[in-house]
Design a protein around this motif. Structure first.
Motif, PDB file in Angstrom:
ATOM      1  N   SER A  87       0.700  97.196  29.979  1.00 29.79           N
ATOM      2  CA  SER A  87       2.318  97.491  29.881  1.00 29.79           C
ATOM      3  C   SER A  87       2.726  99.150  30.077  1.00 29.79           C
ATOM      4  O   SER A  87       3.596  99.563  29.573  1.00 29.79           O
ATOM      5  CB  SER A  87       2.800  97.242  28.256  1.00 29.79           C
ATOM      6  N   SER A 106       4.756 101.484  32.351  1.00 32.54           N
ATOM      7  CA  SER A 106       5.870 101.377  33.147  1.00 32.54           C
ATOM      8  C   SER A 106       5.771 102.017  34.397  1.00 32.54           C
ATOM      9  O   SER A 106       4.923 103.314  34.105  1.00 32.54           O
ATOM     10  CB  SER A 106       7.110 102.017  32.213  1.00 32.54           C
ATOM     11  N   THR A 126       6.823 104.563  36.860  1.00 32.84           N
ATOM     12  CA  THR A 126       7.621 105.865  36.834  1.00 32.84           C
ATOM     13  C   THR A 126       7.486 106.835  37.980  1.00 32.84           C
ATOM     14  O   THR A 126       6.244 106.869  38.570  1.00 32.84           O
ATOM     15  CB  THR A 126       7.951 106.562  35.511  1.00 32.84           C
ATOM     16  N   ARG A 160       5.852  95.168  40.178  1.00 34.63           N
ATOM     17  CA  ARG A 160       5.882  94.915  38.703  1.00 34.63           C
ATOM     18  C   ARG A 160       5.456  93.556  38.386  1.00 34.63           C
ATOM     19  O   ARG A 160       5.731  92.632  39.175  1.00 34.63           O
ATOM     20  CB  ARG A 160       7.414  95.450  38.428  1.00 34.63           C
ATOM     21  N   GLN A 180       9.783  93.199  33.279  1.00 36.52           N
ATOM     22  CA  GLN A 180      10.652  94.388  32.727  1.00 36.52           C
ATOM     23  C   GLN A 180      11.636  93.965  31.661  1.00 36.52           C
ATOM     24  O   GLN A 180      12.299  92.959  31.695  1.00 36.52           O
ATOM     25  CB  GLN A 180      11.676  94.336  34.134  1.00 36.52           C
ATOM     26  N   ASP A 194       9.360  99.389  23.216  1.00 31.84           N
ATOM     27  CA  ASP A 194       9.881  98.076  24.152  1.00 31.84           C
ATOM     28  C   ASP A 194      10.584  97.212  23.378  1.00 31.84           C
ATOM     29  O   ASP A 194       9.963  96.920  21.997  1.00 31.84           O
ATOM     30  CB  ASP A 194       8.814  97.695  24.828  1.00 31.84           C
ATOM     31  N   LEU A 197      12.588 105.672  32.071  1.00 32.15           N
ATOM     32  CA  LEU A 197      12.198 104.251  31.562  1.00 32.15           C
ATOM     33  C   LEU A 197      11.611 103.433  32.823  1.00 32.15           C
ATOM     34  O   LEU A 197      11.123 102.576  32.546  1.00 32.15           O
ATOM     35  CB  LEU A 197      13.460 103.504  30.775  1.00 32.15           C
ATOM     36  N   GLY A 198      11.828 104.283  33.974  1.00 31.27           N
ATOM     37  CA  GLY A 198      11.087 103.265  35.022  1.00 31.27           C
ATOM     38  C   GLY A 198      11.520 102.076  35.842  1.00 31.27           C
ATOM     39  O   GLY A 198      12.746 101.793  35.655  1.00 31.27           O
ATOM     40  N   GLY A 235      10.047  98.923  35.466  1.00 27.26           N
ATOM     41  CA  GLY A 235       9.277  97.874  35.162  1.00 27.26           C
ATOM     42  C   GLY A 235       7.904  98.077  34.980  1.00 27.26           C
ATOM     43  O   GLY A 235       7.416  99.339  35.095  1.00 27.26           O
ATOM     44  N   VAL A 236       7.169  97.218  34.488  1.00 21.56           N
ATOM     45  CA  VAL A 236       5.926  97.278  34.165  1.00 21.56           C
ATOM     46  C   VAL A 236       5.009  96.933  35.234  1.00 21.56           C
ATOM     47  O   VAL A 236       5.143  95.714  36.044  1.00 21.56           O
ATOM     48  CB  VAL A 236       5.553  96.684  33.045  1.00 21.56           C
TER      49      VAL A 236
END
Length: 261
Positions: free
Chosen positions: A93, A95, A97, A109, A112, A186, A214-215, A217-218
């Protein structure tokens, strides 16, 4: 001159042997933070890793016809562990960035979700992300080395105290104990906590606005030099998204589109 040439030949041979040894076992090693982070990663009663990210990992490995293993590591040392070749990809998980991209690369990703602030139902908060004083004098909890800790420091650090913890479970525990006023994490991880007996007296107070911190997504964290693995995982992520496997896994854990728009 001959001395240096011979030295170069020996060095090249050693590097070739090292590369061969590294590739002798083609297992893809997935690095997961040792602490539980349901519903993404946690251990069942038998000690087996389970959760959305574990199921997705298994699906990607099946798509790639590859052997895969899980390596446990402390979250706050997970990037150094990747750089030390303790495993091949961060699957925990993380993110995507711009700050992290200075150090490592990422796969595409694979989910998200928004970040939220939660607090006691019995306490009223009017949280304004444009006004740090809206949490003036309060203590905000977040897990260390996360985008959430960076975010609350940026938005409220001038007026509130930001307290960081080694694990998300410890953030939750201090919220329950009243040692912090609110916490940020999250939304899905906190939704899981809010369903528990410990979390039933708390609720979402605010949803964080979009912010570069916060970027995007993961994704899976990969060394910048490991382009081959990045390409393989990206193809596998696209494949399981296209063939319905991703959606079937997601429906086990979520009642909304966890992939994001």
């Amino acid at each position: 001159m001959k001395k240096y040439v011979l030295g170069g030949i020996v060095l090249s041979a050693m590097l070739a042997l090292t590369t061969f040894a590294a590739r002798a076992d083609d297992t893809i090693r997935f690095g997961i933070a040792a602490e539980p982070y349901p519903p993404f990663t946690s251990k069942d009663a038998s000690g087996k890793w389970v959760g959305f990210e574990v199921d997705l990992m298994d699906a990607l490995c099946a798509e790639l016809k590859a052997k895969c293993s899980i390596v446990e590591v402390a979250w706050d040392g997970i990037i150094p562990a990747l750089q030390a070749n303790k495993f091949d990809v961060i699957w925990s998980s993380m993110s995507i960035t711009a700050k992290r991209k200075e150090t490592i690369d990422f796969t595409d990703r694979y989910y998200q979700t928004p970040a939220v602030i939660i607090g006691p139902k019995a306490v009223s908060y009017n949280i304004d992300f444009n006004n740090p004083d809206s949490l003036k004098g309060k203590i905000i909890g977040a897990q260390t080395s996360t985008i959430h800790a960076q975010f609350v420091q940026k938005y409220f650090g001038s007026a509130a105290t930001v307290k960081v913890y080694d694990t998300q479970d410890n953030v939750n525990a201090d919220l329950v104990a009243g040692r912090i006023d609110v916490e940020m994490a999250d939304s899905i991880a906190l939704a899981d906590f809010l369903k528990t007996d410990q979390g039933k007296e708390f609720e979402v107070k605010a949803t964080a606005p979009k912010d570069p911190i916060l970027g995007e997504g993961v994704g899976g964290g990969i060394l910048k030099t490991n382009t081959e693995l990045k390409e393989k995982l990206n193809k596998a992520i696209a494949a399981v998204r296209a063939n319905g496997t991703y959606d079937a896994i997601a429906k086990k854990y979520f009642d909304f589109n966890v992939y994001g728009s």
